[in-house]
Design an enzyme around this catalytic site. Structure first.
Site, mmCIF file in Angstrom:
data_model
loop_
_atom_site.group_PDB
_atom_site.id
_atom_site.type_symbol
_atom_site.label_atom_id
_atom_site.label_comp_id
_atom_site.label_asym_id
_atom_site.label_seq_id
_atom_site.Cartn_x
_atom_site.Cartn_y
_atom_site.Cartn_z
ATOM 1 N N ASP A 1 -7.437 2.699 4.619
ATOM 2 C CA ASP A 1 -7.030 3.109 3.738
ATOM 3 C C ASP A 1 -7.505 2.223 2.565
ATOM 4 O O ASP A 1 -7.176 1.884 1.494
ATOM 5 C CB ASP A 1 -5.369 2.443 3.114
ATOM 6 N N ASP B 1 2.059 3.847 9.013
ATOM 7 C CA ASP B 1 1.358 4.927 9.629
ATOM 8 C C ASP B 1 -0.054 4.846 10.128
ATOM 9 O O ASP B 1 -0.236 6.399 10.485
ATOM 10 C CB ASP B 1 1.068 5.928 8.006
ATOM 11 N N HIS B 2 -0.372 3.395 9.981
ATOM 12 C CA HIS B 2 -1.614 3.202 10.845
ATOM 13 C C HIS B 2 -1.543 2.114 12.181
ATOM 14 O O HIS B 2 -2.680 2.726 13.099
ATOM 15 C CB HIS B 2 -2.184 2.681 10.185
ATOM 16 N N HIS C 1 -5.612 -2.034 9.545
ATOM 17 C CA HIS C 1 -4.649 -2.558 8.686
ATOM 18 C C HIS C 1 -3.332 -2.068 9.413
ATOM 19 O O HIS C 1 -3.011 -1.523 9.999
ATOM 20 C CB HIS C 1 -4.501 -1.721 7.498
ATOM 21 N N HIS D 1 -6.307 -3.191 -0.304
ATOM 22 C CA HIS D 1 -5.018 -2.210 -0.358
ATOM 23 C C HIS D 1 -4.287 -3.132 0.143
ATOM 24 O O HIS D 1 -3.144 -2.945 0.061
ATOM 25 C CB HIS D 1 -5.216 -0.670 0.915
ATOM 26 N N HIS E 1 -6.150 9.382 5.383
ATOM 27 C CA HIS E 1 -5.877 9.987 5.024
ATOM 28 C C HIS E 1 -6.620 11.607 4.514
ATOM 29 O O HIS E 1 -7.415 11.208 3.769
ATOM 30 C CB HIS E 1 -4.551 9.598 3.631
ATOM 31 N N HIS F 1 -0.044 -1.409 7.930
ATOM 32 C CA HIS F 1 1.461 -0.032 7.629
ATOM 33 C C HIS F 1 1.225 0.491 8.742
ATOM 34 O O HIS F 1 0.715 1.454 9.187
ATOM 35 C CB HIS F 1 0.574 1.084 6.355
HETATM 36 FE FE FE Z 1 -2.196 5.055 5.462
HETATM 37 ZN ZN ZN Z 2 -1.824 1.753 4.622
#
Ligand code: FE
Ligand code: ZN
Length: 239
Positions: A131, A58-59, A54, A112, A169, A56
């Site tokens: 996530d 952090d990915h 996805h 999400h 995570h 975001h």
């Molecule tokens: Fe994340």
């Molecule tokens: Zn995420």
């Protein structure tokens, strides 16, 4: 069988390096590039594909540097192609893509985010859930509704119980502590938490989990209805 290496990145994210028999390599959800380049150097490997669950940061924040360093192709959700830069391969439900010798099945799993996907490798029985589903929890509902997330769970739970589950995570221990407030007498949950506590004392990852283990321990998957899931999600947000 895919060889999966867990690479801890950022605060508590995991990226996953996949090595195929063909020699091809894939990195799942590179939220930063540095630690991944270190592992590739150590193993004397190049990188063929970047795979995002996805949009975001952090990915995906490592996409750019990894693409430049290795001339890797970026594969990600078709529905997120407008917000993931430089996607080369757009993945959507029902589409398959061949990485090395193995074919993927793409599950669109909104909740999400609206565009997020889970990536399933049926031959190796491995799923990357980003996530959407964490061990003993799930992602927050930033863009989707409880009903959408609940439907996404059903797609994941329909896979074989012995499917290995790798999520985005390392939240497992805190998640399990929350699940124990919902189901204090669940013996499978208590046993899993003993295992998780021992792994975390040694600083080891609690992943992969399995679909079967999550069905036994994850209060969100076990909610029984979208309505009850929504209630549990709100409780967790305030936990
Ligand atoms: Fe994340
Ligand atoms: Zn995420």
């Amino acid at each position: 069988m895919i060889n999966v290496t867990i690479i801890p990145i950022l605060e508590d994210n995991y990226a996953y390096l996949l090595e195929f028999k063909s020699g091809e390599t894939v990195i799942v959800d590179p939220g930063e590039a540095g630690p991944i380049i270190d592992v590739l150097r150590e193993k004397n490997l190049s990188l063929d594909f970047i795979l995002n669950t996805h949009h975001h940061s952090d990915h995906i924040a490592g996409n750019h540097d990894l693409k430049n360093a290795y001339n890797a192709k970026i594969a990600g959700p078709a529905k997120d192609s407008y917000r993931i830069a430089d996607i080369n391969i757009e993945l959507q439900e029902g589409s398959t893509f061949q990485f090395g010798e193995e074919e993927t099945q793409i599950l669109e799993t909104p909740g999400h985010t609206t565009g997020g996907i889970c990536i399933y490798f049926p031959a190796s029985k491995i799923i990357f859930t980003g996530d959407t589903v964490f061990s003993m929890s799930c992602g927050r509902l930033f863009e989707g509704t409880p009903e959408q997330m609940w439907e996404s769970f059903q797609k994941i739970m329909a896979l074989p119980d012995n499917t290995k589950l790798y999520c985005g995570h390392e939240y497992t221990q805190a998640n399990g502590q929350f699940c124990l407030t919902i189901e204090p007498d669940n013996p499978d949950l208590k046993a899993r938490m003993e295992e998780v506590d021992a792994l975390r004392i040694e600083g080891k990852p609690t992943l992969p989990s399995t679909i079967g283990l999550e069905k036994q321990t994850n209060a969100f998957l076990r909610a029984g209805s979208a309505e009850r899931f929504a209630e549990i999600r709100v409780m967790k947000d305030n936990f």
